[in-house]
Design a protein around this motif. Sequence first.
Motif, PDB file in Angstrom:
ATOM      1  N   ASP A  38     104.873  22.573  37.961  1.00 33.53           N
ATOM      2  CA  ASP A  38     105.617  23.827  38.137  1.00 33.53           C
ATOM      3  C   ASP A  38     106.882  23.872  37.298  1.00 33.53           C
ATOM      4  N   ASN A  39     107.547  22.719  37.111  1.00 33.69           N
ATOM      5  CA  ASN A  39     108.800  22.722  36.348  1.00 33.69           C
ATOM      6  C   ASN A  39     108.577  23.042  34.874  1.00 33.69           C
ATOM      7  N   ILE A  40     107.360  22.779  34.388  1.00 30.95           N
ATOM      8  CA  ILE A  40     107.041  23.039  32.985  1.00 30.95           C
ATOM      9  C   ILE A  40     106.237  24.324  32.831  1.00 30.95           C
ATOM     10  N   GLY A  41     105.639  24.792  33.925  1.00 31.93           N
ATOM     11  CA  GLY A  41     104.817  25.989  33.849  1.00 31.93           C
ATOM     12  C   GLY A  41     103.456  25.725  33.268  1.00 31.93           C
ATOM     13  N   LEU A  90      91.089  19.461  27.553  1.00 33.36           N
ATOM     14  CA  LEU A  90      91.789  20.031  28.700  1.00 33.36           C
ATOM     15  C   LEU A  90      91.827  21.550  28.604  1.00 33.36           C
ATOM     16  N   LYS A  91      91.576  22.209  29.727  1.00 31.17           N
ATOM     17  CA  LYS A  91      91.777  23.646  29.844  1.00 31.17           C
ATOM     18  C   LYS A  91      93.078  23.858  30.616  1.00 31.17           C
ATOM     19  N   LEU A  92      94.068  24.456  29.957  1.00 31.66           N
ATOM     20  CA  LEU A  92      95.385  24.615  30.553  1.00 31.66           C
ATOM     21  C   LEU A  92      95.705  26.085  30.798  1.00 31.66           C
ATOM     22  N   LYS A  93      96.509  26.309  31.813  1.00 33.50           N
ATOM     23  CA  LYS A  93      97.078  27.635  32.040  1.00 33.50           C
ATOM     24  C   LYS A  93      98.590  27.526  31.880  1.00 33.50           C
ATOM     25  N   LEU A  94      99.122  28.203  30.868  1.00 30.90           N
ATOM     26  CA  LEU A  94     100.554  28.196  30.604  1.00 30.90           C
ATOM     27  C   LEU A  94     101.160  29.473  31.169  1.00 30.90           C
ATOM     28  N   ASN A 137      92.140  33.013  26.707  1.00 29.92           N
ATOM     29  CA  ASN A 137      92.339  34.254  27.454  1.00 29.92           C
ATOM     30  C   ASN A 137      93.817  34.464  27.733  1.00 29.92           C
ATOM     31  N   VAL A 138      94.174  35.725  27.978  1.00 23.49           N
ATOM     32  CA  VAL A 138      95.561  36.087  28.252  1.00 23.49           C
ATOM     33  C   VAL A 138      95.571  37.083  29.399  1.00 23.49           C
ATOM     34  N   TYR A 139      96.430  36.838  30.400  1.00 16.71           N
ATOM     35  CA  TYR A 139      96.559  37.749  31.533  1.00 16.71           C
ATOM     36  C   TYR A 139      98.020  38.188  31.646  1.00 16.71           C
ATOM     37  N   ARG A 140      98.238  39.496  31.588  1.00 13.79           N
ATOM     38  CA  ARG A 140      99.587  40.048  31.720  1.00 13.79           C
ATOM     39  C   ARG A 140      99.831  40.436  33.173  1.00 13.79           C
ATOM     40  N   HIS A 141     100.995  40.037  33.709  1.00 13.00           N
ATOM     41  CA  HIS A 141     101.361  40.358  35.087  1.00 13.00           C
ATOM     42  C   HIS A 141     102.677  41.136  35.069  1.00 13.00           C
ATOM     43  N   LEU A 142     102.610  42.403  35.440  1.00 16.80           N
ATOM     44  CA  LEU A 142     103.780  43.272  35.458  1.00 16.80           C
ATOM     45  C   LEU A 142     104.370  43.313  36.858  1.00 16.80           C
ATOM     46  N   ALA A 143     105.692  43.201  36.929  1.00 17.84           N
ATOM     47  CA  ALA A 143     106.359  43.211  38.227  1.00 17.84           C
ATOM     48  C   ALA A 143     106.104  44.522  38.966  1.00 17.84           C
ATOM     49  N   SER A 167     102.696  44.342  40.801  1.00 18.89           N
ATOM     50  CA  SER A 167     102.408  43.244  41.722  1.00 18.89           C
ATOM     51  C   SER A 167     103.656  42.897  42.515  1.00 18.89           C
ATOM     52  N   ASP A 168     103.552  41.826  43.288  1.00 21.60           N
ATOM     53  CA  ASP A 168     104.672  41.416  44.150  1.00 21.60           C
ATOM     54  C   ASP A 168     105.642  40.468  43.465  1.00 21.60           C
ATOM     55  N   VAL A 169     105.416  40.143  42.206  1.00 22.25           N
ATOM     56  CA  VAL A 169     106.296  39.199  41.513  1.00 22.25           C
ATOM     57  C   VAL A 169     107.595  39.899  41.129  1.00 22.25           C
ATOM     58  N   GLU A 170     108.663  39.097  40.987  1.00 24.44           N
ATOM     59  CA  GLU A 170     109.972  39.663  40.658  1.00 24.44           C
ATOM     60  C   GLU A 170     110.080  40.037  39.182  1.00 24.44           C
ATOM     61  N   ASP A 171     109.511  39.225  38.299  1.00 25.30           N
ATOM     62  CA  ASP A 171     109.640  39.448  36.863  1.00 25.30           C
ATOM     63  C   ASP A 171     108.264  39.452  36.204  1.00 25.30           C
ATOM     64  N   ASP A 172     108.183  40.132  35.050  1.00 26.93           N
ATOM     65  CA  ASP A 172     106.946  40.125  34.278  1.00 26.93           C
ATOM     66  C   ASP A 172     106.668  38.716  33.748  1.00 26.93           C
ATOM     67  N   PHE A 173     105.408  38.333  33.719  1.00 28.76           N
ATOM     68  CA  PHE A 173     105.043  37.062  33.114  1.00 28.76           C
ATOM     69  C   PHE A 173     103.617  37.142  32.585  1.00 28.76           C
ATOM     70  N   THR A 174     103.305  36.210  31.690  1.00 27.54           N
ATOM     71  CA  THR A 174     101.988  36.154  31.066  1.00 27.54           C
ATOM     72  C   THR A 174     101.366  34.790  31.320  1.00 27.54           C
ATOM     73  N   GLU A 175     100.095  34.774  31.696  1.00 30.90           N
ATOM     74  CA  GLU A 175      99.343  33.532  31.813  1.00 30.90           C
ATOM     75  C   GLU A 175      98.461  33.389  30.575  1.00 30.90           C
ATOM     76  N   VAL A 176      98.662  32.290  29.864  1.00 28.52           N
ATOM     77  CA  VAL A 176      97.921  32.034  28.630  1.00 28.52           C
ATOM     78  C   VAL A 176      96.997  30.844  28.861  1.00 28.52           C
ATOM     79  N   LEU A 177      95.699  31.060  28.736  1.00 35.49           N
ATOM     80  CA  LEU A 177      94.722  29.989  28.899  1.00 35.49           C
ATOM     81  C   LEU A 177      94.400  29.399  27.534  1.00 35.49           C
ATOM     82  N   VAL A 178      94.561  28.069  27.423  1.00 31.01           N
ATOM     83  CA  VAL A 178      94.341  27.394  26.144  1.00 31.01           C
ATOM     84  C   VAL A 178      93.390  26.224  26.334  1.00 31.01           C
ATOM     85  N   SER A 179      92.698  25.894  25.269  1.00 35.30           N
ATOM     86  CA  SER A 179      91.820  24.728  25.233  1.00 35.30           C
ATOM     87  C   SER A 179      92.419  23.709  24.276  1.00 35.30           C
ATOM     88  N   VAL A 180      92.703  22.497  24.788  1.00 32.85           N
ATOM     89  CA  VAL A 180      93.398  21.471  24.001  1.00 32.85           C
ATOM     90  C   VAL A 180      92.538  20.213  23.915  1.00 32.85           C
TER      91      VAL A 180
END
Length: 684
Positions: A195-198, A251-255, A281-287, A290-303
């Motif tokens: 969580d500290n690194i996201g 590794l499949k990561l979600k940033l 893949n990319v998922y946009r989350h708008l405040a 949704s119930d989140v306080e700030d906008d954020f993006t989830e970026v799925l990467v293959s490493v």
Amino acid sequence: MAEIEEEKLAEFTRTRGLKLIWLTKNKQLKQANSLLEEEVDLNCKDEAGWNAIHYAAAGGYTDLVKTLVKKGVRVNKKDRNGETPLHKCSRRGHILCAVSLVTLGANISKYDKHGQTPLEVAVKSRNVEMVKLFCLFGAEPSLQDWSWTMEELDQKENQILELLVSQHSRMPGYKYGSILQTVLYVSPKDGIKLDNIGVEVLKCDTFSPFYFYCSKMQTEYSEIRSKLTDEQETYGDTYELCIWDCSSQNLKLKLTVPGVTQCSEKLFAIALEGKPVSVTNVYRHLAEDSDVEDDFTEVLVSVPLEERKLSRFSIVKHSTPEIFAISNEQATTIIPQMEPDAEIDIPQGTFEQPSEMAVNIVETKEINKEEDNGTAILLTNVLELTVNNGQQPKEPIRVVKPIHDMEAVSDDIVVLTSTTDQPEDSELDWEIRDATINPDGKSAFFYVNHFSLKKRVVFFLLTKWINSKSSELVLECAGMRQLDQRIENWTGNGYDCSTLQKSDVYHAQIGQSFNLKLNGNLTDMADEDTKCITLQSNRNNSRVFNIGVNESCEQPEGELEIFQEKEADEVPKEVPAVHSKSIWCTSATVPKPHVANVVVESILKMNIKIPEKPVIVEEKPEVHSDDDDDDDLQTVENMGMQENEPITNDMSLKKIVNLTKTIYKGGKAMNVLVIKTKKKGYVR
């Protein structure tokens, strides 16, 4: 009696403790592990002041180290000289054991009695991989002894010095939280979420536990910026990953990255070290959605990772238009994914030939602010339309755009259009036309009846000597954004930067040809029939001459003249007379005898400079030309509708344009905006 029994038991456990030390020291690990199942004094030391964990670390016995720590042995336990187990395995070069100790809580900054950290022990041992490991974990390069750097360094010492210098520049990042990192012994079935690194690991190719290092640093502490083009931007931070005790895996990561991308922006990964990384893949989350306080993006990467090999990568964004095929035989309706409520209706027979249309949308929500007097506000996103082969529509194209600010809907809106690829705050670059709101009040429509082919370009010229009798001359017509890059490309291939000649900015049309002529005592040794440049998109527009002099004793002198073909009944555009060290511009016209209804206009004369003392090159270097980016496609010009009512300039057009300035990415032209005004036809 009880005290005697306790003394005997203590002596017995101490004896076992000494036996454990002896077994470990003599590499009898099976017996040592068996002994640990009994009562053993784990804190006893031998005559050298070493504990069992010191011998285990010095021998690189990772499993035994983990067992000892699990049973209560302190991981930072010091011997008589103040050395911890990490000092011991650092001196012997046991990488996996060092990783294990750090995951168990070993302090990489502990000093021994000589003031040396485990990092300095690795430096004195000339162990490059161990030095690299401690730098990865954030060790400070504060050595007591730098005398080894004063002598002639071998290959290993040079590598170590480079690592230490680089680590020194990263230390503020560790201190102030700009570099966050962790190293863990993880089991994939338990899930890995930092969580500290996201960062969250979604999938591994192994079910066995392994050591996992992950770091996130701000881009200032990586070399990513030197890898970007002018059209690219970093999105988030730079990540570092490494694994141990696992041969290889994917590794499949979600940033999780703060903020969201624009609808036209695409994300991809640039690998700075290690194998290529891909964004899946990319998922946009708008405040607001949704119930989140700030906008954020989830970026799925293959490493893809290999044991002990670092992977370093950054997420980069760039604007990418959607491409649609256009038929010349049937009507086409385009609905872009970027803005599904938009619509572009192309009637049958609008274009003579099949082609492709690029559609780009840039969101304006973040800059949708009223002016101080509250009279102008952006109502729609920015729209850019381009056609790849320069065709002009024979029928008006109807464009529907959603209005994203419903509170600002009015019957009085206008469309702001541009005719150039890099519009400025000038009425010459912008036009204002009417638009109509649809009955539902949720969208507006207007018509496109022309696509501009204008592009701001600069001609530049460079020369270089090939041998004592000939030189090479290159002339290129480059767009404004690519100019510096293209000049750097040629100078990097041996062309003399001191001979550089540049023209003023010239407005040219895509598909336009420029004829070229050498004057003076210079001749084209190749004597090619085609001496012209045709301005096209998505390519480098250049012409290379192999030139010589009429008489070898003469110093090469001359000029390159550039001509433009025009229709005979067209009034030649007056080009201001400009004189500089290398450029003369005239508006003289010369009839072209073998082509009816065409004249040739000399637009530029560029002096050719060749150094008096040539640098002879044995082999002609190969010139590599990178393809231009697709930014040079033609842009929308006139939104074809009825003529506007007379505009009252109560406020200059510049103030309206200022509303749009922040949405031009890197000078890229974005061409259609719908804005609200107080009164129809009045711009404020």
